[in-house]
Design an enzyme around this catalytic site. Sequence first.
Site, mmCIF file in Angstrom:
data_model
loop_
_atom_site.group_PDB
_atom_site.id
_atom_site.type_symbol
_atom_site.label_atom_id
_atom_site.label_comp_id
_atom_site.label_asym_id
_atom_site.label_seq_id
_atom_site.Cartn_x
_atom_site.Cartn_y
_atom_site.Cartn_z
ATOM 1 N N PHE A 284 0.814 -1.231 0.000
ATOM 2 C CA PHE A 284 0.000 0.000 0.000
ATOM 3 C C PHE A 284 0.838 1.267 0.000
ATOM 4 O O PHE A 284 0.356 2.337 -0.329
ATOM 5 C CB PHE A 284 -0.972 -0.015 1.192
ATOM 6 C CG PHE A 284 -0.447 0.595 2.466
ATOM 7 C CD1 PHE A 284 0.293 -0.152 3.363
ATOM 8 C CD2 PHE A 284 -0.709 1.924 2.766
ATOM 9 C CE1 PHE A 284 0.769 0.405 4.541
ATOM 10 C CE2 PHE A 284 -0.242 2.499 3.938
ATOM 11 C CZ PHE A 284 0.505 1.743 4.827
ATOM 12 N N LYS A 285 2.105 1.165 0.364
ATOM 13 C CA LYS A 285 2.958 2.347 0.402
ATOM 14 C C LYS A 285 3.032 3.048 -0.957
ATOM 15 O O LYS A 285 3.249 4.246 -1.029
ATOM 16 C CB LYS A 285 4.379 1.981 0.845
ATOM 17 C CG LYS A 285 4.496 1.238 2.168
ATOM 18 C CD LYS A 285 4.060 2.073 3.347
ATOM 19 C CE LYS A 285 4.587 1.553 4.685
ATOM 20 N NZ LYS A 285 4.134 0.234 5.057
ATOM 21 N N ASP A 286 2.854 2.266 -2.042
ATOM 22 C CA ASP A 286 2.900 2.877 -3.375
ATOM 23 C C ASP A 286 1.838 3.961 -3.553
ATOM 24 O O ASP A 286 2.058 4.924 -4.276
ATOM 25 C CB ASP A 286 2.664 1.808 -4.458
ATOM 26 C CG ASP A 286 3.855 0.874 -4.625
ATOM 27 O OD1 ASP A 286 5.005 1.337 -4.546
ATOM 28 O OD2 ASP A 286 3.621 -0.332 -4.862
#
Length: 464
Positions: free
Chosen positions: A111-113
């Site tokens: 999810f960091k993207d």
Amino acid sequence: MQYVSTRGHVKPKGFIDTVLMGLADDGGLMIPEQTPVVSSEQLQAWASLSYEQLFLEIFSLYINDEIPKDELRAMVARSYSSFRNKEVTPLKKVHDSLYILELFHGPTFAFKDVALQFMGEFYSYVSKKQGEIIHILGATSGDTGAAAIQGVRGKEGIKICILHPHQRVSKIQELQMTTVQDDNVLNLAVKGNFDDCQKIIKDLFFDLKFKGKHHLRAINSINFVRILAQTVYYFYAYLQVNQGNDKPQLINFSVPSGNFGNVFSGYLAKKMGLPVNKLIIATNENNILERFVRTGEYKPGDFRSTHSPSMDIQVASNFERYLYYLLNEDAEKVSAYMEQLKSEGKIVITGEDLLKVQSEFVALGATNQQCLDLIAKYKSEHDYLLDPHTACGIAAYEHAHMDGEVTVALATAHPAKFDEAIILCEIEQEFPEEIAKLLDQPQFQTVVELDEAEIVRQLIDFYQ
Ligand SMILES: *Cc1c(COP(=O)(O)O)cnc(C)c1O
């Protein structure tokens, strides 16, 4: 909109300066001076928007036109063009009361993207427009580093150095960071754990002379732009679940948590008026947040290595933002508590304040075994392969869910990133091509002792 520090000693700043500052100069975290509120009419009007359009609407409440609209639209379009799914964060229905919000369709499968693809565009914009030198410095438990590197690799005017705990990230996480060959990337593998890495970064950012001299910029979720970018999918999921409903339903969100960044974004969305019922904090055996919600005591415990390494965190840096709101935006009180955390190693919240915490959050720390059991169960019962972080979220959902409620569980990573855990469940998975092809590439990283002076030497070398 102006931004201030949770500790009250930074003059109000605009959006761009806030992002560039990262950690507040007084050691606190930056937050908006007021929280913009979205009316229910406005929310309904957003129901037909694409992910990118929704992003623009939400950001326009926060950025004071500091970035021209057209430019911002182009940045957002570029950020999400690298995602493998047109919807950016598609929602999968498991059954009537459970949805999974897949946040892992970006370039590094976590999810960091979602936030860091945009952050790369943002830094690139600032570097070009203001002639700023940008030296990104961050610590990672695995996913942030990979996503941040993908966000800025090869971008002119930007150098990035990432500290990760040596041999304490998953094989795929390590490969995603260290197989990047661009000259503007430096990977330091530190012989310590994530909290050690994060502490060094915090020290360096708090050394204002060093920070200023070397143009240090943060990508960790201490940076408000990450929090803000992550609020978008809470709105998006709510609108998707309620599409076509005459009577919109309140929704629970279950959030695999480490640094409290993701779940804080959900808290902010709720503060902005999103009809959220329960915010469920899911942790692994590093369960400081669960203990906090249950007892009011916030006290880092012993560090545990688990199947969900991106959540192997004891000191949740975004906790301070929540503390600020819990204490009715009283910066003096926050400062006193943070002093106490430093000197006594813990904070204790009691009475009315603790009741407030318990009305806002439910928390569960899943054990290693629970996590593996759920991966196996959801594979066999729902033909859905959970990654071990998402499995902690599902454990917390199963614990906190009540009849008649609808819960959206956030899937924070693709299972291929954490095959170590999947194998233990005796499940064989096929890797997506982008991940499979990493396996035979050369790696570039420098292994260093847990020694701040040595790390500083490496940095100065890299910046020359
Ligand atoms: C970073 C990460 C988390 C924890 O998110 P926080 O914002 O730090 O709470 C959970 N799951 C995965 C897969 C992550 O990469």
